[in-house]
Design a protein around this motif. Structure first.
Motif, PDB file in Angstrom:
ATOM      1  N   ASN A  50       0.811  -1.215   0.000  1.00 14.19           N
ATOM      2  CA  ASN A  50       0.000   0.000   0.000  1.00 14.19           C
ATOM      3  C   ASN A  50       0.844   1.264   0.000  1.00 14.19           C
ATOM      4  O   ASN A  50       0.382   2.328   0.428  1.00 14.19           O
ATOM      5  CB  ASN A  50      -0.929   0.010   1.227  1.00 14.19           C
ATOM      6  N   THR A  51       2.082   1.156  -0.477  1.00 14.24           N
ATOM      7  CA  THR A  51       2.995   2.299  -0.460  1.00 14.24           C
ATOM      8  C   THR A  51       3.447   2.638  -1.874  1.00 14.24           C
ATOM      9  O   THR A  51       3.876   1.759  -2.629  1.00 14.24           O
ATOM     10  CB  THR A  51       4.221   2.014   0.417  1.00 14.24           C
ATOM     11  N   TYR A  63       4.222   7.683  -0.264  1.00 17.91           N
ATOM     12  CA  TYR A  63       2.796   7.910  -0.050  1.00 17.91           C
ATOM     13  C   TYR A  63       2.118   6.625   0.404  1.00 17.91           C
ATOM     14  O   TYR A  63       2.394   5.545  -0.133  1.00 17.91           O
ATOM     15  CB  TYR A  63       2.114   8.377  -1.339  1.00 17.91           C
ATOM     16  N   ASN A  64       1.218   6.749   1.355  1.00 19.41           N
ATOM     17  CA  ASN A  64       0.333   5.651   1.731  1.00 19.41           C
ATOM     18  C   ASN A  64      -0.882   5.698   0.809  1.00 19.41           C
ATOM     19  O   ASN A  64      -1.596   6.704   0.762  1.00 19.41           O
ATOM     20  CB  ASN A  64      -0.103   5.787   3.194  1.00 19.41           C
ATOM     21  N   ALA A  66      -3.344   3.202   0.824  1.00 20.22           N
ATOM     22  CA  ALA A  66      -4.354   2.242   1.290  1.00 20.22           C
ATOM     23  C   ALA A  66      -5.737   2.700   0.839  1.00 20.22           C
ATOM     24  O   ALA A  66      -6.580   1.880   0.448  1.00 20.22           O
ATOM     25  CB  ALA A  66      -4.291   2.106   2.810  1.00 20.22           C
ATOM     26  N   PRO A  71      -4.423   9.489  -1.404  1.00 22.53           N
ATOM     27  CA  PRO A  71      -3.053   9.160  -0.999  1.00 22.53           C
ATOM     28  C   PRO A  71      -2.530  10.157   0.021  1.00 22.53           C
ATOM     29  O   PRO A  71      -2.823  11.357  -0.051  1.00 22.53           O
ATOM     30  CB  PRO A  71      -2.271   9.241  -2.310  1.00 22.53           C
ATOM     31  N   LYS A  73       0.962  11.531   1.949  1.00 21.73           N
ATOM     32  CA  LYS A  73       2.420  11.523   1.993  1.00 21.73           C
ATOM     33  C   LYS A  73       2.881  11.212   3.410  1.00 21.73           C
ATOM     34  O   LYS A  73       2.453  11.840   4.370  1.00 21.73           O
ATOM     35  CB  LYS A  73       2.991  12.865   1.546  1.00 21.73           C
ATOM     36  N   THR A  74       3.773  10.205   3.528  1.00 21.63           N
ATOM     37  CA  THR A  74       4.266   9.820   4.853  1.00 21.63           C
ATOM     38  C   THR A  74       5.646  10.386   5.141  1.00 21.63           C
ATOM     39  O   THR A  74       5.963  10.674   6.290  1.00 21.63           O
ATOM     40  CB  THR A  74       4.309   8.291   4.991  1.00 21.63           C
ATOM     41  N   ASN A 108      10.354  -1.117   6.663  1.00 24.52           N
ATOM     42  CA  ASN A 108       9.252  -0.233   7.039  1.00 24.52           C
ATOM     43  C   ASN A 108       8.923   0.603   5.812  1.00 24.52           C
ATOM     44  O   ASN A 108       9.525   1.656   5.597  1.00 24.52           O
ATOM     45  CB  ASN A 108       9.647   0.656   8.215  1.00 24.52           C
ATOM     46  N   ALA A 110       6.795   2.699   4.938  1.00 27.69           N
ATOM     47  CA  ALA A 110       6.402   4.090   5.103  1.00 27.69           C
ATOM     48  C   ALA A 110       7.589   5.010   5.380  1.00 27.69           C
ATOM     49  O   ALA A 110       7.480   6.228   5.234  1.00 27.69           O
ATOM     50  CB  ALA A 110       5.383   4.223   6.239  1.00 27.69           C
TER      51      ALA A 110
END
Length: 254
Positions: A50-51, A63-64, A66, A71, A73-74, A108, A110
């Protein structure tokens, strides 16, 4: 033609995104490899789970997705170099930039973490990875490699991603993008054609065929299928165990 080529690369990237989204919907990816779908070796974006990862000239943006309609941005990783390509493989991201190949730990998704930089590769030239080896084409005569008159296919051992090691380098004519699947490595040589390399010994690719009638700039490799950008457009080929190519479809450049 020089003005057309970037659009061909963009077309292959868009097609790669279509394959990515299709794979997301079908849910066919193995848990061993978090990459969703496949793109060309010159892609500037990629998806794992989902990234979504997007590389600009100066940064890596994460970006996430999900919620695909919204979307989020993380994180943004400022790299201060000319970033060109991104290739996710298992739990790493391989990022090609003007001053080298960067490897990030993607455990990770994210928030990828920097692991190492391989400076032998001036990676405005693309990279693909399979198992413990990265394959990189370096082409002479491009802006980020001024003064370098040699073109090559390099093999880098990335079994320890914190300490990548060059294990082989062999001359090429004018390599562009490349793709890998099983014991085959496909190397695009621009207007000169497409090389099919045997990597049964992954350290020492051996040329099996050279399709000089198939101009190629980048390639997406799927089981028994190739999607190629060439001088005249986008082409889809089927190939068998004897490496016989059958044209399935084409989108010509008008």
């Amino acid at each position: 033609m020089k003005k057309i080529i970037p659009f061909l690369f963009f077309g292959l990237a868009v097609l790669g995104l279509c394959l990515i989204l299709t794979a997301c919907q079908e849910g066919k990816e193995s848990a061993v490899n978090p990459q969703t779908g496949s793109g060309g070796s010159m892609a500037r974006f990629a998806i794992t789970g989902n990234t979504l990862y997007i590389v600009s000239k100066q940064s890596l943006e994460v970006y996430n997705i999900a919620d695909g309609a919204n979307p989020v941005k993380t994180v943004r990783k400022d790299m201060n170099v000319g970033i060109e390509t991104i290739f996710p493989y298992r739990n790493q991201l391989f990022i090609g930039a003007n001053d080298g190949m960067y490897i990030y730990n993607n455990s990770n998704p994210a928030n990828p973490a920097y692991l190492s930089k391989f400076t032998h590769v001036q990676s405005c030239d693309p990279v693909v990875v399979q198992d413990q080896y990265a394959y990189v084409t370096l082409r002479s005569g491009v802006a980020c490699r001024r003064g370098n008159s040699l073109s090559s296919l390099d093999v880098v051992d990335v079994s320890n991603p914190s300490n990548p090691q060059l294990v082989n380098s062999q001359p090429m004519s004018s390599p562009y993008g490349l793709g890998v699947s099983g014991n085959k490595l496909f190397v695009c040589e621009g207007e000169k054609g497409l090389r099919v390399m045997d990597i049964s010994n992954p350290i020492r690719p051996v040329e099996m065929q050279f399709h000089q009638d198939l101009p190629a700039y980048d390639v997406i490799v799927r089981p028994n299928h190739l999607i190629v950008t060439g001088q005249k457009g986008l082409f889809q080929y089927k190939y068998d165990q004897d490496d016989k190519f059958e044209l399935l479809s084409k989108i010509p450049v008008l």
